[in-house]
Design a protein around this motif. Structure first.
Motif, PDB file in Angstrom:
ATOM      1  N   GLY A  43      -1.460  24.282  63.810  1.00 26.21           N
ATOM      2  CA  GLY A  43      -2.220  24.340  64.031  1.00 26.21           C
ATOM      3  C   GLY A  43      -2.881  23.731  62.743  1.00 26.21           C
ATOM      4  N   LEU A  44      -2.907  23.841  61.216  1.00 30.46           N
ATOM      5  CA  LEU A  44      -3.417  23.446  59.899  1.00 30.46           C
ATOM      6  C   LEU A  44      -2.728  21.938  59.833  1.00 30.46           C
ATOM      7  N   ARG A  45      -1.752  21.857  60.382  1.00 30.06           N
ATOM      8  CA  ARG A  45      -1.216  20.703  60.540  1.00 30.06           C
ATOM      9  C   ARG A  45      -1.191  19.424  61.676  1.00 30.06           C
ATOM     10  N   ILE A  46      -1.982  20.380  62.459  1.00 31.23           N
ATOM     11  CA  ILE A  46      -2.321  19.010  63.532  1.00 31.23           C
ATOM     12  C   ILE A  46      -3.745  18.964  63.274  1.00 31.23           C
ATOM     13  N   PHE A  47      -4.708  20.183  62.837  1.00 33.58           N
ATOM     14  CA  PHE A  47      -6.138  19.614  62.577  1.00 33.58           C
ATOM     15  C   PHE A  47      -5.658  18.195  61.377  1.00 33.58           C
ATOM     16  N   LEU A  80       4.543  13.450  58.966  1.00 35.46           N
ATOM     17  CA  LEU A  80       4.668  15.364  58.327  1.00 35.46           C
ATOM     18  C   LEU A  80       3.568  15.558  57.690  1.00 35.46           C
ATOM     19  N   ILE A  81       3.741  16.143  57.841  1.00 32.10           N
ATOM     20  CA  ILE A  81       1.965  17.196  56.687  1.00 32.10           C
ATOM     21  C   ILE A  81       3.104  18.437  55.927  1.00 32.10           C
ATOM     22  N   LYS A  82       2.529  17.802  54.851  1.00 29.62           N
ATOM     23  CA  LYS A  82       3.159  19.674  54.310  1.00 29.62           C
ATOM     24  C   LYS A  82       1.331  20.540  54.095  1.00 29.62           C
ATOM     25  N   ILE A  83       1.620  22.097  54.007  1.00 32.22           N
ATOM     26  CA  ILE A  83       0.252  22.392  53.978  1.00 32.22           C
ATOM     27  C   ILE A  83       0.614  23.901  52.385  1.00 32.22           C
ATOM     28  N   ALA A  84      -0.064  24.088  51.917  1.00 35.70           N
ATOM     29  CA  ALA A  84      -0.426  25.169  51.090  1.00 35.70           C
ATOM     30  C   ALA A  84      -0.848  25.968  51.793  1.00 35.70           C
ATOM     31  N   MET A  85      -0.181  27.443  52.543  1.00 38.99           N
ATOM     32  CA  MET A  85      -0.567  27.868  53.179  1.00 38.99           C
ATOM     33  C   MET A  85      -1.077  29.603  52.596  1.00 38.99           C
ATOM     34  N   GLY A  86      -0.955  29.936  51.351  1.00 34.83           N
ATOM     35  CA  GLY A  86      -1.717  30.746  50.374  1.00 34.83           C
ATOM     36  C   GLY A  86      -0.352  31.656  50.331  1.00 34.83           C
ATOM     37  N   ASN A  87      -0.711  33.166  50.619  1.00 35.46           N
ATOM     38  CA  ASN A  87       0.449  34.826  50.341  1.00 35.46           C
ATOM     39  C   ASN A  87       0.560  34.914  51.490  1.00 35.46           C
ATOM     40  N   VAL A  88       1.974  35.828  51.497  1.00 34.62           N
ATOM     41  CA  VAL A  88       2.103  36.515  51.946  1.00 34.62           C
ATOM     42  C   VAL A  88       1.993  37.499  51.802  1.00 34.62           C
ATOM     43  N   SER A  89       1.635  38.804  52.614  1.00 38.12           N
ATOM     44  CA  SER A  89       1.733  39.982  51.900  1.00 38.12           C
ATOM     45  C   SER A  89       1.792  40.994  52.811  1.00 38.12           C
ATOM     46  N   PHE A  90       2.585  42.708  52.086  1.00 34.74           N
ATOM     47  CA  PHE A  90       3.410  42.924  53.137  1.00 34.74           C
ATOM     48  C   PHE A  90       2.576  44.145  52.803  1.00 34.74           C
ATOM     49  N   ASP A  91       1.575  44.131  52.456  1.00 32.07           N
ATOM     50  CA  ASP A  91       0.381  46.011  52.565  1.00 32.07           C
ATOM     51  C   ASP A  91      -0.370  45.922  53.509  1.00 32.07           C
ATOM     52  N   SER A  92       0.257  46.935  53.552  1.00 28.41           N
ATOM     53  CA  SER A  92      -0.455  47.481  55.062  1.00 28.41           C
ATOM     54  C   SER A  92      -1.837  48.028  55.205  1.00 28.41           C
ATOM     55  N   ALA A  93      -2.503  47.944  53.770  1.00 30.06           N
ATOM     56  CA  ALA A  93      -4.439  48.086  54.498  1.00 30.06           C
ATOM     57  C   ALA A  93      -4.782  46.877  54.644  1.00 30.06           C
TER      58      ALA A  93
END
Ligand SMILES: N[C@@H](CCC[C@H](N)C(=O)O)C(=O)O
Length: 286
Positions: A78-82, A116-129
């Motif tokens: 969605g972000l690449r399309i937008f 072609l579009i490149k996006i810095a998506m943020g960080n992945v977290s595995f934290d349950s909360a």
């Protein structure tokens, strides 16, 4: 009622610009979202991108709606399309800009004149909360936990990149798996805000394959946030390195994993159509 339709590897979105809908006042209603996305009664899509909206923190604001009417915090495709829409409509001059979505702030870079579009998506977290997962259990990283769905016990990892994901590593993945188990995992009690689901097959240290069941949309051919979450899980499990190609039924996305599981996603976007929705479309309730 102007619409712009694009797809990113077969994951299709309709962009509706609030400036073209003064009569809608704020965002589209649940009924309007459902009928626009409906593949028989509407234009048909895996979601609606409602923007650009004003933002205090970024160059643009955006809201993302699933075809069932629910709102998503983030969407990679969605972000690449937008971003491509903003570029096509000349709403940006600089090919490097920021977008705020409910799931955080991202940075977009337009390459190859929008192909072609490149996006810095943020960080992945595995934290349950943060995801959230099973808030009654202890706070933890959700890695290699057991879950039983219908006739089968799976091992899963959960992750968030703004929106929630449940990743199931398996020796082999098929679309049948996603269709059979995806709908039950999406609404499982472990996931209070429901979840997107990825069935993950590691091909080698630089390639993974995923089959996807999306929250609020069902089976889709590709997903950018799913690619980010699945690649991060594969890396967290020590199964892949930092540069990963994610193979999906609709095509491939490149994921680079940086410090603290920051994600850089690169992929294509194609324009499908633009036109006007007829008011009669909204006479039907789906
Ligand atoms: N297709 C998207 C994900 C869209 C949002 C998702 N259905 C959710 O509810 O979180 C992508 O490319 O990331």
């Amino acid at each position: 009622m102007r619409f712009y339709k694009y797809h990113a590897l077969g994951n299709d979105y309709i962009v509706l610009n609030p400036a073209d809908f003064p009569q809608w006042k704020s965002a589209p209603t649940l009924d309007q979202i459902r009928v626009v996305c409906h593949r028989n009664f509407g234009v048909g899509s895996d979601g609606i991108l409602w923007g650009p909206l004003p933002s205090q923190k970024a160059d643009f604001g955006l809201r993302i709606f699933n075809p069932d009417g629910s709102e998503a915090e983030k969407s990679g495709n969605g972000l690449r399309i937008f971003s491509r829409y903003l570029w096509d409509q000349k709403l940006v001059k600089n090919p490097d800009f920021t977008i705020e979505v409910p799931g955080g702030l991202v940075r977009s870079v337009i390459l190859d004149n929008g192909q072609l579009i490149k996006i810095a998506m943020g960080n992945v977290s595995f934290d349950s909360a943060k995801i959230p997962v099973n808030l009654t259990g202890p706070a933890r990283e959700v890695i290699n936990e057991k879950i039983t769905i219908l006739d089968r016990e799976f091992t899963y990892c959960a992750a968030t990149i703004g929106n929630p994901h449940c990743v199931l590593p398996l020796p082999e993945v098929t679309s049948e798996l996603a269709h059979k188990y995806g709908p039950h995992l999406e609404v499982h009690a472990n996931f209070p805000r429901k979840t997107n689901v990825q069935f993950l097959q590691v091909l080698d240290r630089a390639n993974i394959r995923i089959e996807i069941w999306e929250r609020g949309a069902g089976y889709t051919l590709a997903s950018g946030s799913s690619s980010s979450a699945a690649a991060a899980v594969a890396h967290r499990l020590g199964l892949v390195d930092k540069d990963i190609t994610v193979h999906m039924p609709g095509g491939k996305i490149g994921i680079e994993i940086g410090d603290n599981f920051s994600i850089m996603m690169t992929g294509t976007v194609n324009k499908v159509a633009e036109g006007d929705m007829h008011p009669e479309l909204f006479a039907v309730k789906v």
